[in-house]
Design an enzyme around this catalytic site. Structure first.
Site, PDB file in Angstrom:
ATOM      1  N   GLU A   1       0.850  -1.196   0.000  1.00 10.48           N
ATOM      2  CA  GLU A   1       0.000   0.000   0.000  1.00 10.48           C
ATOM      3  C   GLU A   1       0.886   1.247   0.000  1.00 10.48           C
ATOM      4  O   GLU A   1       1.925   1.282   0.660  1.00 10.48           O
ATOM      5  CB  GLU A   1      -0.868  -0.019   1.257  1.00 10.48           C
ATOM      6  CG  GLU A   1      -1.761   1.204   1.428  1.00 10.48           C
ATOM      7  CD  GLU A   1      -2.533   1.194   2.740  1.00 10.48           C
ATOM      8  OE1 GLU A   1      -3.572   1.858   2.813  1.00 10.48           O
ATOM      9  OE2 GLU A   1      -2.088   0.501   3.701  1.00 10.48           O
TER      10      GLU A   1
ATOM     11  N   LYS B   1      -9.594   2.646  -2.273  1.00  8.49           N
ATOM     12  CA  LYS B   1      -9.813   2.039  -0.957  1.00  8.49           C
ATOM     13  C   LYS B   1     -11.151   2.493  -0.371  1.00  8.49           C
ATOM     14  O   LYS B   1     -11.417   3.685  -0.233  1.00  8.49           O
ATOM     15  CB  LYS B   1      -8.667   2.443  -0.029  1.00  8.49           C
ATOM     16  CG  LYS B   1      -8.674   1.778   1.339  1.00  8.49           C
ATOM     17  CD  LYS B   1      -7.454   2.250   2.134  1.00  8.49           C
ATOM     18  CE  LYS B   1      -7.327   1.577   3.483  1.00  8.49           C
ATOM     19  NZ  LYS B   1      -6.163   2.111   4.234  1.00  8.49           N
TER      20      LYS B   1
ATOM     21  N   CYS C   1      -5.423  -2.938   2.691  1.00 12.17           N
ATOM     22  CA  CYS C   1      -5.173  -2.843   4.131  1.00 12.17           C
ATOM     23  C   CYS C   1      -6.426  -2.953   5.020  1.00 12.17           C
ATOM     24  O   CYS C   1      -6.918  -4.039   5.264  1.00 12.17           O
ATOM     25  CB  CYS C   1      -4.389  -1.561   4.415  1.00 12.17           C
ATOM     26  SG  CYS C   1      -3.421  -1.628   5.961  1.00 12.17           S
TER      27      CYS C   1
END
Length: 256
Positions: free
Chosen positions: A40, A106, A140
């Site tokens: 990430e 995300k 994540c």
């Protein structure tokens, strides 16, 4: 499908240095791989200062990724800080060997670090079709939210790129296995190592888990390139034999 996971330290808010580092690492991969996975925010570390580092989809990092993907004849994926339409995104890009790009913003922003205050949340799930495989890439904190990751699309691989700190490594290990088992898919976790300017320590634990929760690659703590081989026939045979996904619940996901 053969996947290379690069577990690395990151230079804080220094895209030039990080690109140079990853190019060197990618060029050490001598065997043919189909996909290279970076962490990430691999050009910057997990920064809440996007205005200092954000790039566009025509920027230096994207052009560099396209060039590398073509040169290696391999797809490359990882997330970068992107600015678009007045917003900042923690955007995972999936760069095909042809140079074509698909991306996922995300969805679950890490409120504990204030990510939701400076980045815009993505709304759309991405399923990448590549070499006959269906891949669901996530980022994540998404790992903590099983509903969004639920395998409604019959994907084969669930992929998480991360800056997941040492203090919560136990959760990372548990949840990657859980996602693999509940979705009957290969699950890849690519995390960083080292420390960042927020004094957080990272020990990686990049890993690959099969569709029954067995390790193909056990959690790793060293700086290295790890190569794993996934077998689609074995995956589909097991799904057909056990049929667990046939009994999954139907649901409607509402964005908020």
């Amino acid at each position: 499908m053969k996947i290379a996971i690069i577990q690395s330290p990151l230079s804080w808010e220094n895209p030039t240095e990080n690109r140079s580092y990853f190019e060197e690492k990618i060029n050490t991969i001598t065997e043919k791989v189909d996909l290279i996975v970076l962490p990430e925010m691999f050009t910057t570390g997990f920064t809440m200062n996007p205005s200092a580092v954000a790039e566009t989809m025509q920027g230096e990092t994207i052009v560099w990724l396209q060039s590398l993907a073509k040169a290696k004849n391999s797809a490359i994926t990882g997330s970068v800080v992107i600015t678009e339409d007045g917003n900042y995104y923690n955007r995972l890009v999936f760069v095909f060997p042809s140079g074509e790009i698909q991306f996922y913003d995300k969805r679950h922003l890490f409120t504990l670090a204030g990510e939701d205050k400076v980045y815009a949340s993505g709304k759309e799930k991405l399923i990448v079709e590549y070499l006959g495989w269906k891949i669901c890439p996530l980022v994540c904190y998404d790992l903590r939210f099983p509903v969004f990751a639920r395998n409604m699309e019959n994907y084969d691989v669930l992929l998480y790129v991360a800056n997941w700190p040492k203090v919560r490594t136990n959760a990372w290990d548990i949840l990657l296995k859980a996602r693999a088992v509940e979705n009957m898919c290969y699950t890849i976790g690519a995390n960083r190592i080292g420390s960042d300017n927020n004094n957080l320590e990272y020990i990686g634990h990049s890993q690959a888990v099969d569709f029954l929760g067995n390790y193909i690659l056990e959690p790793q703590e060293t700086e290295a390139v790890f190569v794993v081989l996934l077998n689609k026939e074995k995956l589909h045979e097991t799904r057909q034999k056990l049929g667990f996904l046939n009994d999954k619940d139907a649901f409607e996901l509402k964005t908020h």
